[in-house]
Design a protein around this motif. Structure first.
Motif, PDB file in Angstrom:
ATOM      1  N   LEU A   1      30.691  61.454   7.263  1.00  0.00           N
ATOM      2  CA  LEU A   1      31.371  60.909   6.093  1.00  0.00           C
ATOM      3  C   LEU A   1      32.165  62.021   5.429  1.00  0.00           C
ATOM      4  N   THR A   2      33.330  61.668   4.904  1.00  0.00           N
ATOM      5  CA  THR A   2      34.145  62.672   4.224  1.00  0.00           C
ATOM      6  C   THR A   2      33.707  62.774   2.770  1.00  0.00           C
ATOM      7  N   PRO A   3      33.455  63.988   2.286  1.00  0.00           N
ATOM      8  CA  PRO A   3      33.054  64.125   0.879  1.00  0.00           C
ATOM      9  C   PRO A   3      34.127  63.603  -0.070  1.00  0.00           C
ATOM     10  N   VAL A   4      33.695  62.881  -1.103  1.00  0.00           N
ATOM     11  CA  VAL A   4      34.608  62.359  -2.118  1.00  0.00           C
ATOM     12  C   VAL A   4      34.294  63.026  -3.448  1.00  0.00           C
ATOM     13  N   GLU A   5      35.347  63.441  -4.150  1.00  0.00           N
ATOM     14  CA  GLU A   5      35.170  64.002  -5.489  1.00  0.00           C
ATOM     15  C   GLU A   5      35.320  62.898  -6.524  1.00  0.00           C
ATOM     16  N   ARG A   6      34.643  63.053  -7.643  1.00  0.00           N
ATOM     17  CA  ARG A   6      34.786  62.073  -8.713  1.00  0.00           C
ATOM     18  C   ARG A   6      36.018  62.358  -9.550  1.00  0.00           C
ATOM     19  N   ASP A   7      36.520  61.359 -10.229  1.00  0.00           N
ATOM     20  CA  ASP A   7      37.487  61.575 -11.306  1.00  0.00           C
ATOM     21  C   ASP A   7      36.930  60.851 -12.525  1.00  0.00           C
TER      22      ASP A   7
ATOM     23  N   SER B   1      35.903  57.151 -12.048  1.00  0.00           N
ATOM     24  CA  SER B   1      34.845  56.848 -11.083  1.00  0.00           C
ATOM     25  C   SER B   1      33.499  57.447 -11.478  1.00  0.00           C
TER      26      SER B   1
ATOM     27  N   PHE C   1      30.441  55.172 -11.657  1.00  0.00           N
ATOM     28  CA  PHE C   1      30.110  54.656 -10.321  1.00  0.00           C
ATOM     29  C   PHE C   1      29.308  55.685  -9.537  1.00  0.00           C
ATOM     30  N   PHE C   2      29.777  56.927  -9.567  1.00  0.00           N
ATOM     31  CA  PHE C   2      29.093  57.959  -8.774  1.00  0.00           C
ATOM     32  C   PHE C   2      27.774  58.389  -9.422  1.00  0.00           C
TER      33      PHE C   2
ATOM     34  N   MET D   1      27.728  58.174  -1.865  1.00  0.00           N
ATOM     35  CA  MET D   1      28.622  57.039  -1.632  1.00  0.00           C
ATOM     36  C   MET D   1      27.893  55.920  -0.907  1.00  0.00           C
ATOM     37  N   PRO D   2      28.329  54.658  -1.134  1.00  0.00           N
ATOM     38  CA  PRO D   2      27.638  53.532  -0.502  1.00  0.00           C
ATOM     39  C   PRO D   2      27.859  53.510   1.011  1.00  0.00           C
TER      40      PRO D   2
END
Lengths: 127, 389
Positions: A3-9, A12, A15-16, A120-121
């Motif tokens: 999975l590719t790491p996602v950063e929050r903004d 979001s 959600f995170f 992440m889901p």
């Protein structure tokens, strides 16, 4: 494929935060009584702007999927999941291999946290 | 006063494919110059310019200066992704009909292929930052166009029983046409077995379900039917058009993978043209993937919904078939110039200049454009005959 790491903004962050606790949040419109996907800015049904975060039951069924072949490892399975509340989520099906997958299969939402990113889901077919 | 109708009077194509070392602006310059010359016009006759900058998105209004065009009366970029070519012809036709412009050049130019990099890299969006909720699908692994179209194709398969072999029939038919087209990049015949044994890209899509990626440019010149009649090439009259952009909800009830904008856009175009779908002689369908051809044919009404697979497997689309489709080999086998691929072949066929691949009956040609993941659609109905009032 990992999975590719996602950063929050800013938008979001709730959600995170919930994802880190193992909870899936969706957008809910009190005026319409309808649910929208997490990225929605207005209600997907009425356009109402009164969206608020609300917990999903985290269950749904598979609408479609694709298998991306891996170089050495078995393929990566990505699913389009229709949650019981109605919204669609695109998630990695982390316990699927491909051949056993069929539309309509029940999916439970779980969470994974790739190194350096937010939780992440993901989708689980066999849980 | 009778309405001024539009016609395509010129077609200009650069060398297409693995052509390196040239910028999109250089390709565009050549394509527009060739299109004007093809029509028997001088560049100075052009008073409208519509620019579709492809995925690279680096051609823009500065093209006017590159082309040394003065005193334009219409100038803008058009970005409808794969639906852009149809959209440009529609905008040009409306400008012609309104008397706003007389000679409009519409050009697509792009150079996404880089020497030493694969075709997939050109459209992968690699290196894009993963930030916020919008990046979740890509973070899950849904990064490429084949993967996203695979999701649509699989839903169609699960709903209607469409098979990979049926998609393969579309690839085989396209290659049969390409073998007859000297402009096509891929002319070696393929069999259904070749399709079935080609590399899996994103299940259910295999390598031979996927289009090429090409560098180059194609331009057309749109002018009034009256003016076109006095120019160098047989006019290709614009009889009707439509657009439809469904805005699929990410929610229960979405038609994603089942019905596209082609249903509405095609019906509108046929209505404007005043013809029925059964009267269409030739189909030029945007075929970024075999599945796109299948679902577009269904949505246009050439077969019933859900029967596109059987329709393709019957051989209807191939040379000698009942429904000649993508007669140049399409994006699967000839060249990938977004919507200019089907449009250019439509112009060639309407003029009767298709050589070995020319279809005898060519009174009405339906042209599709498709962008996004079946998100954006345009349709044109073209004919070598002036439209009856």
């Amino acid at each position: 494929m990992t999975l590719t790491p996602v950063e929050r903004d800013e938008r979001s962050a709730p959600f995170f935060d919930a994802a880190a606790r193992g909870v899936l949040l969706l957008r809910y419109s009190p005026s319409s009584g309808m649910w929208s996907e997490p990225d929605a800015l207005v209600c997907g049904h009425t356009g109402a702007a009164d969206l608020e975060w609300r917990e999903s039951g985290g269950r749904g069924h598979l609408v479609s999927w694709t298998v991306l072949p891996g170089r050495d490892a078995p393929g990566t399975v990505i699913g389009l999941v229709e949650l019981a509340e109605g919204p669609w989520l695109t998630v990695r099906l982390t316990d699927a291999e491909g051949p056993e997958v069929a539309a309509g299969m029940p999916v439970r939402i779980g969470f994974a946290r790739p190194e350096g990113g937010e939780a992440m889901p993901v989708g689980l077919l066999h849980a | 006063m009778s309405a001024r109708r539009a016609a395509i009077a010129g077609l200009g194509m650069t060398e297409l494919g693995k052509v390196y070392g040239r910028t999109p602006a250089e390709f565009a310059l050549e394509a527009v110059s060739r299109a004007a010359a093809d029509a028997g016009l001088a560049p100075a006759d052009i008073d409208g310019l519509l620019v579709n900058p492809g995925i690279g998105n680096d051609t823009d209004l500065r093209l006017q200066a590159t082309l040394r065009l003065r005193d334009l009366r219409l100038l803008t970029t058009v970005q409808g992704f794969g639906s852009s070519a149809g959209q440009m012809v529609q905008i040009a036709a409306m400008a012609i009909e309104a008397g706003m412009a007389d000679v409009v050049a519409c050009v697509y130019a792009d150079a996404p292929l880089k020497q030493g990099a694969g075709s997939g890299a050109a459209y992968s969006g690699a290196g894009r930052a993963m930030r916020g909720l919008g990046s979740l699908p890509a973070a899950a692994g849904l990064k490429t166009a084949p993967a996203r179209y695979a999701m649509a194709a699989r839903r169609h398969m699960e709903t209607y029983g469409t098979t990979s072999e049926q998609l393969g029939a579309i690839a085989v038919a396209a290659r049969q046409w390409a073998a007859l087209n000297p402009l096509a990049q891929m002319r070696e015949p393929i069999t259904l077995e070749d399709h079935q044994s080609s590399r899996r890209i994103a299940d259910p899509l295999r390598l031979l379900d996927c289009c090429l990626v090409s560098n180059g440019a194609i331009a057309v010149i749109v002018t009034s039917a009256d003016r076109a009649a006095a120019l160098a090439q047989p006019p290709v009259h614009v009889w009707g058009w439509g657009q439809a952009h469904p805005g699929y909800p990410a929610h229960r009830g979405s038609d994603f993978g089942l019905v596209t904008g082609a249903a509405r856009s095609g019906a509108d175009a046929l209505k404007m043209a005043g013809v029925g779908v059964a009267e269409i002689d030739i189909r030029q369908i945007y075929d970024c993937f075999t599945f796109t051809t299948l679902i577009t044919l269904e949505d246009y009404g050439f077969c019933a919904k859900g029967e596109g697979g059987e329709f393709a497997a019957s051989g209807a689309l191939a040379p000698g078939g009942s429904h000649p489709t993508n007669t140049g080999g399409g994006q699967l086998s000839s060249y990938y110039m977004w919507g200019m691929t089907p449009l250019s072949e439509a112009v060639i066929q309407a003029r009767g200049q298709g050589g070995a691949r020319q279809v005898a009956k060519r009174d009405l040609i339906m042209v599709s454009g498709n962008g996004g993941v079946l998100d954006f659609h345009s349709t044109l109905i073209l004919s070598p005959h002036p439209k009856a009032r």
